[in-house]
Design a protein around this motif. Structure first.
Motif, PDB file in Angstrom:
ATOM      1  N   ALA A 313       1.245  -1.097  -0.212  1.00  0.00           N
ATOM      2  CA  ALA A 313       0.094   0.018   0.084  1.00  0.00           C
ATOM      3  C   ALA A 313       0.619   1.202   0.030  1.00  0.00           C
ATOM      4  O   ALA A 313       0.259   2.294  -0.971  1.00  0.00           O
ATOM      5  N   ALA A 314       1.866   1.232   0.649  1.00  0.00           N
ATOM      6  CA  ALA A 314       2.899   2.666   0.187  1.00  0.00           C
ATOM      7  C   ALA A 314       3.695   3.147  -0.362  1.00  0.00           C
ATOM      8  O   ALA A 314       3.465   4.211  -1.081  1.00  0.00           O
ATOM      9  N   LEU A 315       4.004   1.444  -1.570  1.00  0.00           N
ATOM     10  CA  LEU A 315       4.467   2.322  -2.283  1.00  0.00           C
ATOM     11  C   LEU A 315       3.409   2.473  -3.939  1.00  0.00           C
ATOM     12  O   LEU A 315       3.168   3.530  -4.641  1.00  0.00           O
ATOM     13  N   ALA A 316       1.805   1.977  -3.670  1.00  0.00           N
ATOM     14  CA  ALA A 316       1.134   2.341  -4.718  1.00  0.00           C
ATOM     15  C   ALA A 316       0.723   3.849  -3.622  1.00  0.00           C
ATOM     16  O   ALA A 316       0.565   4.708  -5.519  1.00  0.00           O
ATOM     17  N   THR A 317       1.118   3.745  -2.036  1.00  0.00           N
ATOM     18  CA  THR A 317       0.350   5.741  -2.268  1.00  0.00           C
ATOM     19  C   THR A 317       1.542   6.007  -3.059  1.00  0.00           C
ATOM     20  O   THR A 317       1.165   7.578  -3.470  1.00  0.00           O
ATOM     21  N   GLY A 318       2.663   5.641  -3.103  1.00  0.00           N
ATOM     22  CA  GLY A 318       3.913   6.618  -4.158  1.00  0.00           C
ATOM     23  C   GLY A 318       3.888   6.775  -4.750  1.00  0.00           C
ATOM     24  O   GLY A 318       4.126   7.524  -5.839  1.00  0.00           O
ATOM     25  N   ASN A 319       3.164   5.843  -5.934  1.00  0.00           N
ATOM     26  CA  ASN A 319       2.787   5.727  -7.081  1.00  0.00           C
ATOM     27  C   ASN A 319       1.257   6.764  -7.277  1.00  0.00           C
ATOM     28  O   ASN A 319       1.819   7.983  -7.845  1.00  0.00           O
ATOM     29  N   ARG A 320       0.352   7.452  -6.146  1.00  0.00           N
ATOM     30  CA  ARG A 320      -0.077   8.613  -6.497  1.00  0.00           C
ATOM     31  C   ARG A 320       0.049   9.281  -6.288  1.00  0.00           C
ATOM     32  O   ARG A 320      -0.301  10.311  -7.003  1.00  0.00           O
ATOM     33  N   TRP A 321       1.372   9.589  -5.212  1.00  0.00           N
ATOM     34  CA  TRP A 321       2.241  11.414  -5.134  1.00  0.00           C
ATOM     35  C   TRP A 321       2.546  11.307  -6.863  1.00  0.00           C
ATOM     36  O   TRP A 321       2.414  12.502  -7.767  1.00  0.00           O
ATOM     37  N   GLN A 322       3.115  10.422  -7.151  1.00  0.00           N
ATOM     38  CA  GLN A 322       4.084  10.541  -8.474  1.00  0.00           C
ATOM     39  C   GLN A 322       2.750  10.618  -9.407  1.00  0.00           C
ATOM     40  O   GLN A 322       3.215  12.127 -10.087  1.00  0.00           O
TER      41      GLN A 322
END
Length: 441
Positions: A313-322
């Protein structure tokens, strides 16, 4: 034409664990690279430079260098192979009334195509006098020189060379000297169609090598250190003939670290153990085009078969930030405006993040719009006012913080950086981006 085929080794990961990483591309052999660089250079000088000199309203551009004290843009302008501005090399670009640009070299050792030799000899005083005569004959009204308060890339004219220039200019010409900083930034930030496939290959190599490094091919939990992985990455790039522009950084995060919602930097060095989160930051150049890449890995604990859900979920949040960041890429918008819009959007979605993205090209930290700094999220730094232009490349760089199940008060910092290209409408990732964790079994 012979090429060196570089194959990505099998990562020995289950399909559900594999990172979305491109295969290792086929690169030109080192001996073949100068010819390609020179074709790209000639096309840039023939088509791009005249347009940029007109855009920045310069009649002449002087790039003056001495051996071992080369102007930062010198190597972006001269044919390869070239290792120094031997003795003193004076490059002159004169925009003629028909819009074409005359390219002249005033130096002891003629450069050859794509330059015409305006003087050749061994007497330094005569060389400078030849430059002064050349300028007087063409009578330019605005003469760009590389001096700049804010752009290091555009501040290559040394005090000694400036004094020699002033000494040979005709009377009244000193008032015609203006900063060429706008031209330098536009020249270095603009990518051409010929460059894009090679830049994409370089970005893919970076991602493929990280995938190797963050696998059991390189890491044995409990035995391998972060420094071991760092040197593996560096040696791998150098074996491919790819000069690094900084030493690869590898660090780890784990439960009990001092890392929270508002932490600026999380990570330490040392022995890699099971349950560790891994991060690396790497950068090298290929055909003069530089990369800057950060990705994340995870070391499975005994009995684990997949990355914990909270980390996914944390990585998916990083992709969302991108996506929030690149969604605000609009031609003409300043770096500071993009930063402010991204911060507001991330805050609205409750994403603790930091944004510090920058242009890519002939330099890893290239000139162009600065979109935040890791230690300054308020904007206003040099380059923040520069507008976004089409045909430019960026390191989409920053981080998000998130809680992790089983880590107590410790948060994880997902630090991402991927090469992107802005075509004037949208930003895309020529080599893709990390959307799944690299996994060490």
């Amino acid at each position: 034409m012979s090429r060196t085929k570089l194959l990505l080794p099998a990562l020995l990961l289950a399909p559900t664990l594999a990172a979305a990483t491109p295969a290792m591309p086929t690169l030109l052999a080192p001996r073949e690279r100068p010819a390609v660089e020179n074709r790209i250079l000639e096309a840039r000088l023939e088509t791009l430079l005249p347009a940029l000199m007109a855009e920045t309203n310069l009649d002449m551009w002087l790039v003056l260098s001495r051996e071992y004290a080369e102007d930062p843009v010198y190597f972006t302008l001269v044919p390869q192979p070239s290792f120094a501005a031997r003795r003193t090399t004076l490059l002159v670009f004169h925009r003629k009334p028909d819009g074409t640009v005359e390219r002249l070299a005033v130096n002891r050792y003629p450069l050859g195509a794509p330059y015409s030799a305006a003087w050749a000899g061994g007497d330094l005083d005569e060389q400078w006098q030849a430059l002064g005569k050349l300028i007087a004959e063409r009578d330019p009204k605005r003469i760009g020189v590389n001096v700049s308060r804010d752009w290091a890339i555009a501040d290559g004219l040394s005090q000694g060379l400036r004094e020699r220039l002033l000494a040979v200019l005709p009377e009244g010409y000193a008032q015609r000297l203006v900063s060429a900083e706008d031209l330098v930034v536009r020249w270095t930030e603009t990518r051409t169609a010929d460059e894009l496939p090679h830049h994409a290959q370089a970005m893919a190599v970076a991602r493929a090598v990280v995938a190797e490094a963050f696998s059991n091919q390189v890491i044995t939990p409990g035995k391998t250190t972060t420094d071991d992985v760092s040197w593996y990455i560096r040696n791998r790039f150098e074996a491919l003939g790819l000069p690094v522009w900084f030493h690869p950084d590898v660090n780890r995060q784990r439960a009990g670290d001092e890392c929270g919602r508002d932490s600026t930097f999380c990570g330490s060095e040392g022995l890699i153990e099971r349950g560790d989160v891994l991060h690396t930051d790497v950068g090298f150049c290929y055909l003069k085009l530089c990369t800057d890449t950060q990705e994340m890995g995870y070391v499975l604990r005994e009995g684990e078969t997949q990355v914990p859900a909270s980390l996914q979920a944390a990585l998916a949040t990083g992709n969302r930030w991108q996506d929030l960041l690149t969604g605000h890429f609009v031609a003409g918008r300043s770096g500071d405006a993009i930063l402010a819009a991204t911060r507001a959007a991330a805050d609205a979605e409750g994403i603790p993040s930091s944004t510090y993205s920058h242009p890519l090209g002939f330099f890893g930290h290239a000139a162009g719009p600065t979109i935040g700094m890791w230690d300054d999220q308020d904007g206003g730094t040099p380059g923040g006012e520069w507008p976004l232009h089409p045909r430019t490349a960026y390191a989409i760089e920053g981080n998000v913080r998130a809680p992790v199940d089983g880590w107590g008060d410790t948060w994880v910092q997902v630090k991402l950086e991927q090469g992107g290209y802005f075509d004037g409408e949208t930003l895309r990732y020529p080599a893709g981006r990390q959307t799944q964790w690299h996994v060490v079994r």
